[in-house]
Structure formats: C-alpha cells, structure tokens
Motif scaffolding. Sequence first.
Motif, PDB file in Angstrom:
ATOM      1  N   ALA A  70       0.862  -1.185   0.000  1.00  0.00           N
ATOM      2  CA  ALA A  70       0.000   0.000   0.000  1.00  0.00           C
ATOM      3  C   ALA A  70       0.898   1.235   0.000  1.00  0.00           C
ATOM      4  O   ALA A  70       1.877   1.314   0.747  1.00  0.00           O
ATOM      5  CB  ALA A  70      -0.905  -0.005   1.226  1.00  0.00           C
ATOM      6  N   THR A  71       0.586   2.199  -0.846  1.00  0.00           N
ATOM      7  CA  THR A  71       1.436   3.389  -0.971  1.00  0.00           C
ATOM      8  C   THR A  71       0.778   4.656  -0.461  1.00  0.00           C
ATOM      9  O   THR A  71       1.459   5.656  -0.205  1.00  0.00           O
ATOM     10  CB  THR A  71       1.823   3.596  -2.447  1.00  0.00           C
ATOM     11  N   PHE A  72      -0.553   4.614  -0.287  1.00  0.00           N
ATOM     12  CA  PHE A  72      -1.249   5.832   0.139  1.00  0.00           C
ATOM     13  C   PHE A  72      -2.600   5.443   0.723  1.00  0.00           C
ATOM     14  O   PHE A  72      -3.240   4.489   0.283  1.00  0.00           O
ATOM     15  CB  PHE A  72      -1.451   6.776  -1.055  1.00  0.00           C
ATOM     16  N   ALA A  73      -3.044   6.209   1.732  1.00  0.00           N
ATOM     17  CA  ALA A  73      -4.390   6.045   2.283  1.00  0.00           C
ATOM     18  C   ALA A  73      -4.935   7.426   2.593  1.00  0.00           C
ATOM     19  O   ALA A  73      -4.311   8.204   3.315  1.00  0.00           O
ATOM     20  CB  ALA A  73      -4.362   5.186   3.549  1.00  0.00           C
ATOM     21  N   ALA A  74      -6.105   7.725   2.030  1.00  0.00           N
ATOM     22  CA  ALA A  74      -6.723   9.028   2.242  1.00  0.00           C
ATOM     23  C   ALA A  74      -7.169   9.175   3.689  1.00  0.00           C
ATOM     24  O   ALA A  74      -7.338   8.191   4.422  1.00  0.00           O
ATOM     25  CB  ALA A  74      -7.918   9.194   1.305  1.00  0.00           C
ATOM     26  N   GLU A  75      -7.370  10.416   4.113  1.00  0.00           N
ATOM     27  CA  GLU A  75      -7.796  10.675   5.489  1.00  0.00           C
ATOM     28  C   GLU A  75      -9.115   9.981   5.794  1.00  0.00           C
ATOM     29  O   GLU A  75      -9.307   9.454   6.901  1.00  0.00           O
ATOM     30  CB  GLU A  75      -7.932  12.191   5.706  1.00  0.00           C
ATOM     31  N   SER A  76     -10.027   9.960   4.818  1.00  0.00           N
ATOM     32  CA  SER A  76     -11.322   9.305   5.045  1.00  0.00           C
ATOM     33  C   SER A  76     -11.155   7.808   5.275  1.00  0.00           C
ATOM     34  O   SER A  76     -11.905   7.189   6.037  1.00  0.00           O
ATOM     35  CB  SER A  76     -12.251   9.546   3.848  1.00  0.00           C
TER      36      SER A  76
END
Length: 337
Positions: A70-76
């Motif tokens: 995983a490279t990114f996760a949004a705040e939501s």
Amino acid sequence: MIHREILGDGSIRLAKDGCSFVFRRLRPGAMLVTIAGRDTGGLGDAPLDELQAEIARYPPIELYVDARDATFAAESVSDAWTRFFSANRDRLRRVRILVGTPFVQLVVDVAKLFSRTGELIQVESDARRFEEAVASAAPAPARAPSQPGLPRAAEPERAAEPARAAEPAVGPGAAPAGVAGATASAAIRREVLADGAVQLANDRCSYTFRRLRPGVMLIAIAGHDGGEFGELPLDEVRKEIARFGPAALFVDVRAVTVAAPGVSDAWTAFFAANRATISRVRILVGSKLLQLVVALSKEASRTGDMIQVDDDPERFQAALAREAAPERPAPRGPSRP
C-alpha cells in the motif's frame, strides 16, 4: 464501479482506481487481508463490510493485514478504519499489520492511537516475522484418505428442475474466502427452482435448500466439494435461522463424492457457533468415509446430541416426514354452557 471477484483459491478480491484488497480466510476465526496500491477512498465501506461479515460468523477473529504494497491512504480511509477498530475491539482477538513505507506506518499509528484499543493492534515492518505469524495461524489441514474405489455420484434429479429465477452469488461474505482445498472452477450460480427451493451449483457440486416448513430445512449436497462455495451454503442456513429462529436441519450427503478438509472445518465451526440456534441436525451419509468425516465433525463441534448421523435412508425419510408435517393446534376442551 467496484470490481469484486472470487480468485482460484477461494479468496475475495475487491479493486477500484488502482487499489485492491484480497481477503483470505486462514481458518475459521483468522483472516489475512492484503492491500496494494493507492487507497483514495473509492472502495468506500466495501472492505470493512467483508470484515464485518467474517466477524459475524466467527467472533472474535484474528486479523492479519499485509499493507507492505500500500502506498497511500486518504484521510477518510484512515478515519473509517479507526471507527472500525474502535467499534469492534471486543470482537477482534488481535490485529497484526505489516507496513512497507513510513507514510503508511504513520497512518496506521494514528488509527491505532485514536481507536483507543490499547495493545490490540500490533504494527510491524519485519516481513519475515509477519509471514511466520500468518503461517502459524493457518496450520496445514490433514489430508483426507485417498478414495480409489469411490464411484462418482450422479446428480440428483431435482437438480435439473427448471429454474424460475437466477442470480449471481454476491454480497458481503457471500463468496468463499480462502477455504483450504479450494481450486479454480466455473462460477457459482444461485437459482430459485420451480418449487421454491434454492440451489447453489458449479460444474462439480450442488447444494439444494428446501424449506419443509418454517424452521425445518432439507439440504441435499451432491458431487465434489473442493471448498469453492466457502460460506455460501452456511449463509443460506443463517438466513433461515434469522427468519424463523431455532432450526431443525436435515442434511442428505449420500451423493457427495469428495469434501475438502476445509469444508468439514467450516461446518464444524458453524455447528459449534450456532448450537443455541439449531434445535437438531440429522445427517444421512452414504459411505463409511463420509460417516467418519461427519462423526469427527460432530465430536469436534462439542454439540452433544444435537447432531445425529444416519445411514438408513428409510429412517431418515420417516424422521423427515414427521418434521415436515404441519403443526396442529392442541385440541380445545368442551365448551361450557
């Protein structure tokens, strides 16, 4: 649109916009979730719905999350996982998360902190240690003895009844999730037959569910069940219990040729978890091997005399007829003048 598919080993894969989640059941009560790509929130609650379905089946569960790709996760996304951990702290035995980048580790650390779950969640970056933990949670199942002389059963006539409606097997938890022994097969079909029975089938195996009266169900299984159905058959029984309360189950497995060890494990866990909502189970077997498998499942479920194993079709049918008879109201006494 979210793409949901069943992989060859029975795992469930969700994908959208360059992000994917793969859910694999290691055993009843332990699940591995593998996340890859940039999660911008396009999958919504779909990943958490898969986990909620597993928790409903086998609480409390052990959760292993492989997020090294995983490279990114949004705040939501982070907020949703925080709420999930907080709301399910009593139904999660432990959570182990493998991270691969400092950014993802920060996101996970924040979710752990604000979920107020204490030491429930363990975050680590050592892939070898994580994989060893996953391997220990999924011991290799014992292989069933070979069956060189076992003939292949013919499909029962009722499996060929004309269908009134057909629908894909979809919905949270409806597809198999890593049952041991599963192999690639044709898509699983769910049909409502002309008499109202529900049938689940692929090219090798079929399950037919008939409600004899509210609270009494006949389940006929035929063919080679390699585990591809996962929780689909058990979900049909759960729906019946939810509608009519404690259920009496009659299970005809005479036409089963092979059942993978993971299938037996799933039914054993189901009986153990639902002993309070199943009034009785009667299982008709057709071979000594299946009789042994069912007897072992009965013993392992620790359900006492709830399960009865039968090898006499006439006796089974007689018991079935008694249960299927409509309940008559108690006779009323003579009326007073």
